[in-house]
Design a protein around this motif. Sequence first.
Motif, PDB file in Angstrom:
ATOM      1  N   LYS A  94      -4.103  -8.735  19.239  1.00 55.14           N
ATOM      2  CA  LYS A  94      -2.837  -9.072  19.881  1.00 55.14           C
ATOM      3  C   LYS A  94      -1.715  -8.988  18.831  1.00 55.14           C
ATOM      4  O   LYS A  94      -1.589  -7.976  18.156  1.00 55.14           O
ATOM      5  CB  LYS A  94      -2.923 -10.452  20.528  1.00 55.14           C
ATOM      6  CG  LYS A  94      -4.148 -10.659  21.415  1.00 55.14           C
ATOM      7  CD  LYS A  94      -4.317  -9.591  22.468  1.00 55.14           C
ATOM      8  CE  LYS A  94      -5.380  -9.915  23.509  1.00 55.14           C
ATOM      9  NZ  LYS A  94      -6.766  -9.849  23.036  1.00 55.14           N
ATOM     10  N   HIS A  95      -0.941 -10.023  18.642  1.00 57.33           N
ATOM     11  CA  HIS A  95       0.284  -9.931  17.851  1.00 57.33           C
ATOM     12  C   HIS A  95       0.054  -9.586  16.379  1.00 57.33           C
ATOM     13  O   HIS A  95       0.870  -8.881  15.779  1.00 57.33           O
ATOM     14  CB  HIS A  95       1.051 -11.245  17.944  1.00 57.33           C
ATOM     15  CG  HIS A  95       1.629 -11.499  19.294  1.00 57.33           C
ATOM     16  ND1 HIS A  95       2.576 -10.674  19.871  1.00 57.33           N
ATOM     17  CD2 HIS A  95       1.386 -12.482  20.206  1.00 57.33           C
ATOM     18  CE1 HIS A  95       2.900 -11.145  21.064  1.00 57.33           C
ATOM     19  NE2 HIS A  95       2.194 -12.232  21.297  1.00 57.33           N
ATOM     20  N   VAL A  96      -1.008 -10.080  15.773  1.00 51.95           N
ATOM     21  CA  VAL A  96      -1.198  -9.860  14.331  1.00 51.95           C
ATOM     22  C   VAL A  96      -1.307  -8.381  14.021  1.00 51.95           C
ATOM     23  O   VAL A  96      -0.599  -7.847  13.156  1.00 51.95           O
ATOM     24  CB  VAL A  96      -2.427 -10.626  13.811  1.00 51.95           C
ATOM     25  CG1 VAL A  96      -2.711 -10.249  12.355  1.00 51.95           C
ATOM     26  CG2 VAL A  96      -2.211 -12.134  13.920  1.00 51.95           C
ATOM     27  N   GLY A  97      -2.202  -7.664  14.712  1.00 50.07           N
ATOM     28  CA  GLY A  97      -2.290  -6.215  14.551  1.00 50.07           C
ATOM     29  C   GLY A  97      -1.127  -5.526  15.241  1.00 50.07           C
ATOM     30  O   GLY A  97      -0.458  -4.680  14.660  1.00 50.07           O
ATOM     31  N   GLY A  98      -0.934  -5.875  16.498  1.00 53.07           N
ATOM     32  CA  GLY A  98       0.289  -5.544  17.220  1.00 53.07           C
ATOM     33  C   GLY A  98       0.443  -4.154  17.782  1.00 53.07           C
ATOM     34  O   GLY A  98       1.331  -3.921  18.599  1.00 53.07           O
ATOM     35  N   HIS A  99      -0.401  -3.221  17.392  1.00 56.67           N
ATOM     36  CA  HIS A  99      -0.171  -1.825  17.777  1.00 56.67           C
ATOM     37  C   HIS A  99      -1.186  -1.306  18.794  1.00 56.67           C
ATOM     38  O   HIS A  99      -1.189  -0.113  19.111  1.00 56.67           O
ATOM     39  CB  HIS A  99      -0.183  -0.937  16.531  1.00 56.67           C
ATOM     40  CG  HIS A  99       0.980  -1.180  15.626  1.00 56.67           C
ATOM     41  ND1 HIS A  99       1.056  -2.302  14.815  1.00 56.67           N
ATOM     42  CD2 HIS A  99       2.119  -0.487  15.400  1.00 56.67           C
ATOM     43  CE1 HIS A  99       2.195  -2.268  14.136  1.00 56.67           C
ATOM     44  NE2 HIS A  99       2.853  -1.181  14.473  1.00 56.67           N
ATOM     45  N   THR A 143       4.372  -6.476   9.511  1.00 61.36           N
ATOM     46  CA  THR A 143       5.593  -6.497  10.322  1.00 61.36           C
ATOM     47  C   THR A 143       5.526  -7.543  11.434  1.00 61.36           C
ATOM     48  O   THR A 143       6.330  -7.510  12.376  1.00 61.36           O
ATOM     49  CB  THR A 143       5.861  -5.114  10.944  1.00 61.36           C
ATOM     50  OG1 THR A 143       4.735  -4.736  11.753  1.00 61.36           O
ATOM     51  CG2 THR A 143       6.098  -4.072   9.861  1.00 61.36           C
ATOM     52  N   LEU A 144       4.591  -8.480  11.331  1.00 58.68           N
ATOM     53  CA  LEU A 144       4.428  -9.479  12.392  1.00 58.68           C
ATOM     54  C   LEU A 144       5.721 -10.231  12.672  1.00 58.68           C
ATOM     55  O   LEU A 144       6.131 -10.376  13.832  1.00 58.68           O
ATOM     56  CB  LEU A 144       3.321 -10.468  12.015  1.00 58.68           C
ATOM     57  CG  LEU A 144       3.175 -11.688  12.933  1.00 58.68           C
ATOM     58  CD1 LEU A 144       2.862 -11.261  14.360  1.00 58.68           C
ATOM     59  CD2 LEU A 144       2.094 -12.632  12.410  1.00 58.68           C
ATOM     60  N   ALA A 145       6.378 -10.732  11.648  1.00 61.65           N
ATOM     61  CA  ALA A 145       7.592 -11.527  11.859  1.00 61.65           C
ATOM     62  C   ALA A 145       8.680 -10.696  12.540  1.00 61.65           C
ATOM     63  O   ALA A 145       9.338 -11.168  13.474  1.00 61.65           O
ATOM     64  CB  ALA A 145       8.099 -12.074  10.528  1.00 61.65           C
ATOM     65  N   LEU A 146       8.862  -9.462  12.096  1.00 63.48           N
ATOM     66  CA  LEU A 146       9.889  -8.608  12.683  1.00 63.48           C
ATOM     67  C   LEU A 146       9.596  -8.332  14.149  1.00 63.48           C
ATOM     68  O   LEU A 146      10.481  -8.418  15.012  1.00 63.48           O
ATOM     69  CB  LEU A 146       9.978  -7.287  11.912  1.00 63.48           C
ATOM     70  CG  LEU A 146      10.259  -7.374  10.406  1.00 63.48           C
ATOM     71  CD1 LEU A 146      10.255  -5.983   9.794  1.00 63.48           C
ATOM     72  CD2 LEU A 146      11.585  -8.067  10.159  1.00 63.48           C
ATOM     73  N   ARG A 147       8.344  -7.975  14.438  1.00 66.10           N
ATOM     74  CA  ARG A 147       7.978  -7.662  15.817  1.00 66.10           C
ATOM     75  C   ARG A 147       8.051  -8.900  16.699  1.00 66.10           C
ATOM     76  O   ARG A 147       8.544  -8.848  17.830  1.00 66.10           O
ATOM     77  CB  ARG A 147       6.566  -7.070  15.862  1.00 66.10           C
ATOM     78  CG  ARG A 147       6.461  -5.678  15.263  1.00 66.10           C
ATOM     79  CD  ARG A 147       5.050  -5.114  15.377  1.00 66.10           C
ATOM     80  NE  ARG A 147       4.118  -5.723  14.435  1.00 66.10           N
ATOM     81  CZ  ARG A 147       3.218  -6.633  14.733  1.00 66.10           C
ATOM     82  NH1 ARG A 147       3.110  -7.072  15.983  1.00 66.10           N
ATOM     83  NH2 ARG A 147       2.397  -7.117  13.822  1.00 66.10           N
ATOM     84  N   MET A 148       7.551 -10.022  16.195  1.00 63.09           N
ATOM     85  CA  MET A 148       7.489 -11.227  17.013  1.00 63.09           C
ATOM     86  C   MET A 148       8.880 -11.746  17.348  1.00 63.09           C
ATOM     87  O   MET A 148       9.129 -12.205  18.472  1.00 63.09           O
ATOM     88  CB  MET A 148       6.674 -12.302  16.290  1.00 63.09           C
ATOM     89  CG  MET A 148       6.137 -13.377  17.194  1.00 63.09           C
ATOM     90  SD  MET A 148       4.956 -12.686  18.378  1.00 63.09           S
ATOM     91  CE  MET A 148       4.610 -14.128  19.372  1.00 63.09           C
TER      92      MET A 148
END
Length: 411
Positions: free
Chosen positions: A205-210, A275-280
């Motif tokens: 989910k969010h950690v990998g994000g892609h 990029t977790l913080a930017l994406r989240m």
Amino acid sequence: MPKNGFTTTIIHSDRRSNDEYGAIHVPMHTSVEYAFSDSRELAAVFQGKPGFTYARQGTPTTAALEAKLTQMEEGAGTVTFATGMAALTATFFSLLKMGDHLICSQHIFGNTNSLLGTLAGLGVDISFVDATDAANVRNAWRPQTRMVFTETLANPGTQVADLQGIGDFCGEKNLVYVIDGTLTSPILFKGRNVGASLVVNALSKHVGGHGNALGGAVTDTGLYDWADYPNIAEPYRKGKSTSWGLTQIKKKGLRDMGGTLSSDAAHRHATGAETLALRMHRICDNALSLADHLSALPKVAKVYYPGLDSHAQHERATSLFGGRYGGLMGIELAGDIDVFEFLNRLQVLVLATHLGDNRTLVLPVAHTIYYEMGPERRAQMGISDNLLRVSVGIEDIEDLIEDFNQALAHS
């Protein structure tokens, strides 16, 4: 070295681990076996000394990801798994025995509910309670209670558990407190801040994000002393007692159950985490704007999103998650709308079963992820036939709003 911020720490994690040749990413170690020049050293690693013997129990690449996740959760250690469900399975099956009692939120992911049904069939007694009120957890306690489990943010109803109140109670009773933080991720919420013993994340989910790798992780916050926990096997009662639980989860989950994360997937999650913080932050901003827009439309009966003032746990979510509310929302369409025809008109949103992706994903809840529960259980959970689950991505918000507008206009 001064303490850096979240993103700086994660981006430079591999480089600062003194990897070979000065690489800024730990490479993918694909070897299954690891050789030793000294037989005593081989025996020492088998007996608990840090090192690598066989890839089923981890590789240098998975270890590097685990170090990142430990930093992200400000924990004491992490074990990674092939999937989030493998991480949960290892946790429950490693730490609970027949006759034990588990208190669990009734607002949990459908697959987790299925897993707990299997656990109950093996003799673990489970009480499902409304975890939005810690009093319900307290009232369910009995002398056989060993563990409390909840998610930070429920899927798809977005209920927010009384995480602090439950943590206080678990501290009083010395219970293992397990939190699934997948939908908030470590950037919005850290389980150690409410006294959690273990934090589980589905890395896909969010950690990998892609959306390009499966994975799961269990992080020990270091707050629970396993010395008094009765289910720790004797071989793992070595060294600091605060590490015994994670050691048992690793041995049982990887060595015995084989739920091992591949080095390829670990590398993908490690780079995605940068990029977790930017994406989240983008996801949260998009989700709040979309929820505000949809909640004002006459063809939308209800929007379930913690960022809305109308949400039952809005103030709690604001306090726990730092003023950002995640990317998941439930959208209940007006009763006269054909949910399938509406979904088929969408052009930007993707009809897919996943969460925490860069793309915005949507599916009809009652007909898919909660279908097996049957109409009676769905009714108890407040899941109508017109409820949609939306996982908001990082697209331009204007495009997401326009896509909903055009689909609703023809409904």
